[in-house]
Design a protein around this motif. Structure first.
Motif, PDB file in Angstrom:
ATOM      1  N   GLY A 192     -19.093 -25.675  -4.322  1.00 16.00           N
ATOM      2  CA  GLY A 192     -19.407 -26.990  -4.869  1.00 16.00           C
ATOM      3  C   GLY A 192     -18.336 -28.021  -4.565  1.00 16.00           C
ATOM      4  N   ALA A 193     -18.551 -29.210  -5.105  1.00 16.49           N
ATOM      5  CA  ALA A 193     -17.688 -30.359  -4.836  1.00 16.49           C
ATOM      6  C   ALA A 193     -16.265 -30.117  -5.335  1.00 16.49           C
ATOM      7  CB  ALA A 193     -18.255 -31.606  -5.501  1.00 16.49           C
ATOM      8  N   MET A 194     -15.321 -30.724  -4.618  1.00 17.48           N
ATOM      9  CA  MET A 194     -13.917 -30.659  -5.014  1.00 17.48           C
ATOM     10  C   MET A 194     -13.247 -31.993  -4.721  1.00 17.48           C
ATOM     11  SD  MET A 194     -12.576 -26.919  -3.743  1.00 17.48           S
ATOM     12  CE  MET A 194     -11.053 -26.972  -4.686  1.00 17.48           C
ATOM     13  N   ARG A 195     -12.208 -32.251  -5.481  1.00 19.83           N
ATOM     14  CA  ARG A 195     -11.383 -33.420  -5.237  1.00 19.83           C
ATOM     15  C   ARG A 195     -10.303 -33.065  -4.221  1.00 19.83           C
ATOM     16  NH1 ARG A 195     -10.114 -36.237 -10.940  1.00 19.83           N
ATOM     17  NH2 ARG A 195      -9.296 -37.777  -9.495  1.00 19.83           N
ATOM     18  N   PHE A 196      -9.685 -34.093  -3.648  1.00 26.58           N
ATOM     19  CA  PHE A 196      -8.656 -33.906  -2.632  1.00 26.58           C
ATOM     20  C   PHE A 196      -7.537 -33.003  -3.142  1.00 26.58           C
ATOM     21  CE2 PHE A 196      -4.806 -35.007  -0.347  1.00 26.58           C
ATOM     22  CZ  PHE A 196      -5.225 -35.086   0.970  1.00 26.58           C
ATOM     23  N   SER A 197      -7.044 -33.300  -4.340  1.00 25.11           N
ATOM     24  CA  SER A 197      -5.925 -32.516  -4.880  1.00 25.11           C
ATOM     25  C   SER A 197      -6.321 -31.056  -5.103  1.00 25.11           C
ATOM     26  CB  SER A 197      -5.404 -33.137  -6.172  1.00 25.11           C
ATOM     27  OG  SER A 197      -6.446 -33.216  -7.132  1.00 25.11           O
ATOM     28  N   GLY A 198      -7.570 -30.828  -5.504  1.00 27.49           N
ATOM     29  CA  GLY A 198      -8.048 -29.457  -5.679  1.00 27.49           C
ATOM     30  C   GLY A 198      -8.109 -28.712  -4.356  1.00 27.49           C
ATOM     31  N   LEU A 199      -8.600 -29.391  -3.332  1.00 25.46           N
ATOM     32  CA  LEU A 199      -8.641 -28.793  -1.998  1.00 25.46           C
ATOM     33  C   LEU A 199      -7.232 -28.479  -1.499  1.00 25.46           C
ATOM     34  CD1 LEU A 199     -11.345 -30.883  -0.111  1.00 25.46           C
ATOM     35  CD2 LEU A 199     -11.313 -28.394  -0.355  1.00 25.46           C
ATOM     36  N   ARG A 200      -6.360 -29.450  -1.628  1.00 25.25           N
ATOM     37  CA  ARG A 200      -4.993 -29.271  -1.138  1.00 25.25           C
ATOM     38  C   ARG A 200      -4.315 -28.116  -1.857  1.00 25.25           C
ATOM     39  NH1 ARG A 200       0.244 -32.372  -1.599  1.00 25.25           N
ATOM     40  NH2 ARG A 200       1.346 -31.604   0.232  1.00 25.25           N
ATOM     41  N   GLY A 201      -4.524 -28.024  -3.167  1.00 21.49           N
ATOM     42  CA  GLY A 201      -3.940 -26.928  -3.917  1.00 21.49           C
ATOM     43  C   GLY A 201      -4.496 -25.575  -3.507  1.00 21.49           C
ATOM     44  N   GLN A 202      -5.781 -25.514  -3.259  1.00 21.74           N
ATOM     45  CA  GLN A 202      -6.404 -24.251  -2.862  1.00 21.74           C
ATOM     46  C   GLN A 202      -5.984 -23.834  -1.461  1.00 21.74           C
ATOM     47  OE1 GLN A 202     -10.385 -23.749  -4.092  1.00 21.74           O
ATOM     48  NE2 GLN A 202     -10.833 -22.153  -2.615  1.00 21.74           N
ATOM     49  N   LEU A 203      -5.846 -24.806  -0.560  1.00 21.11           N
ATOM     50  CA  LEU A 203      -5.506 -24.483   0.822  1.00 21.11           C
ATOM     51  C   LEU A 203      -4.042 -24.088   0.955  1.00 21.11           C
ATOM     52  CD1 LEU A 203      -7.424 -27.292   2.732  1.00 21.11           C
ATOM     53  CD2 LEU A 203      -8.172 -24.964   2.240  1.00 21.11           C
ATOM     54  N   GLY A 204      -3.172 -24.765   0.232  1.00 18.64           N
ATOM     55  CA  GLY A 204      -1.744 -24.467   0.307  1.00 18.64           C
ATOM     56  C   GLY A 204      -1.152 -24.780   1.669  1.00 18.64           C
ATOM     57  N   HIS A 205       0.031 -25.313   1.677  1.00 24.51           N
ATOM     58  CA  HIS A 205       0.802 -25.592   2.891  1.00 24.51           C
ATOM     59  C   HIS A 205       0.083 -26.478   3.900  1.00 24.51           C
ATOM     60  CE1 HIS A 205       3.837 -22.857   1.472  1.00 24.51           C
ATOM     61  NE2 HIS A 205       2.945 -21.884   1.387  1.00 24.51           N
ATOM     62  N   VAL A 206      -0.752 -27.379   3.433  1.00 24.66           N
ATOM     63  CA  VAL A 206      -1.362 -28.359   4.334  1.00 24.66           C
ATOM     64  C   VAL A 206      -0.822 -29.727   3.944  1.00 24.66           C
ATOM     65  CG1 VAL A 206      -3.442 -28.617   2.906  1.00 24.66           C
ATOM     66  CG2 VAL A 206      -3.509 -29.290   5.304  1.00 24.66           C
ATOM     67  N   ALA A 207      -0.349 -30.447   4.938  1.00 24.90           N
ATOM     68  CA  ALA A 207       0.175 -31.783   4.686  1.00 24.90           C
ATOM     69  C   ALA A 207      -0.981 -32.704   4.296  1.00 24.90           C
ATOM     70  CB  ALA A 207       0.873 -32.320   5.936  1.00 24.90           C
ATOM     71  N   PRO A 208      -0.760 -33.634   3.374  1.00 22.20           N
ATOM     72  CA  PRO A 208      -1.830 -34.557   2.981  1.00 22.20           C
ATOM     73  C   PRO A 208      -2.450 -35.283   4.178  1.00 22.20           C
ATOM     74  CG  PRO A 208       0.057 -34.806   1.522  1.00 22.20           C
ATOM     75  CD  PRO A 208       0.479 -33.878   2.617  1.00 22.20           C
ATOM     76  N   LYS A 209      -1.615 -35.692   5.131  1.00 20.48           N
ATOM     77  CA  LYS A 209      -2.120 -36.401   6.312  1.00 20.48           C
ATOM     78  C   LYS A 209      -3.072 -35.515   7.124  1.00 20.48           C
ATOM     79  CE  LYS A 209      -0.628 -38.639  10.568  1.00 20.48           C
ATOM     80  NZ  LYS A 209       0.504 -38.996  11.431  1.00 20.48           N
TER      81      LYS A 209
END
Length: 140
Positions: free
Chosen positions: A54-71
């Protein structure tokens, strides 16, 4: 005695074409290669799997992926949106809320990516052993 060789995988793939506009991934000028490049990107693969529930926010995605730069994540999400794999919905709130959701096209990738991901996890030890053996042989 005459034997008939089984058809090669490439011939089987070409025989299964169902659309007149279907690409040819072995043609160096075919845009199919760009599609393969996109879905072969590790961040795209991980975003697809992350959004599969389901849907996720940017911060949720970034937290789940780990070690990915925001850019890098922003660039990945924009490319995936452009390719029609996901949608970006902005909610008029303070602060603004943005959610990412897979499209039907994006959801169609979940199963193939999950199979490849499972294969990678199951065979990780064998691949690591092969790499170590190769590296040891190169140092002799």
């Amino acid at each position: 005695m005459v034997t008939i060789a089984p058809p090669r995988l490439l011939e089987l793939l070409r025989a299964k074409r169902t659309h007149a506009y279907q690409g040819d991934l072995f043609d160096p000028d075919c845009p199919t290669r760009l599609v393969l490049d996109r879905i072969g990107d590790k961040w795209t693969v991980l975003v697809i799997l992350s959004l599969s529930d389901g849907a996720m926010r940017f911060s949720g995605l970034r937290g789940q992926l780990g070690h990915v730069a925001p850019k890098v994540l922003t660039q990945t999400l924009r490319r995936m949106e452009r390719d029609g794999l996901l949608t970006r919905q902005i909610f008029a709130e303070v602060p603004p809320r943005v959610e990412y959701t897979l499209t039907d096209l994006g959801r169609s990738l979940i199963e193939p990516i999950a199979v490849i991901g499972d294969w990678a996890e199951v065979n990780m030890g064998r691949i690591t052993s092969a790499q170590e053996a190769y590296d040891a042989a190169q140092q002799r």
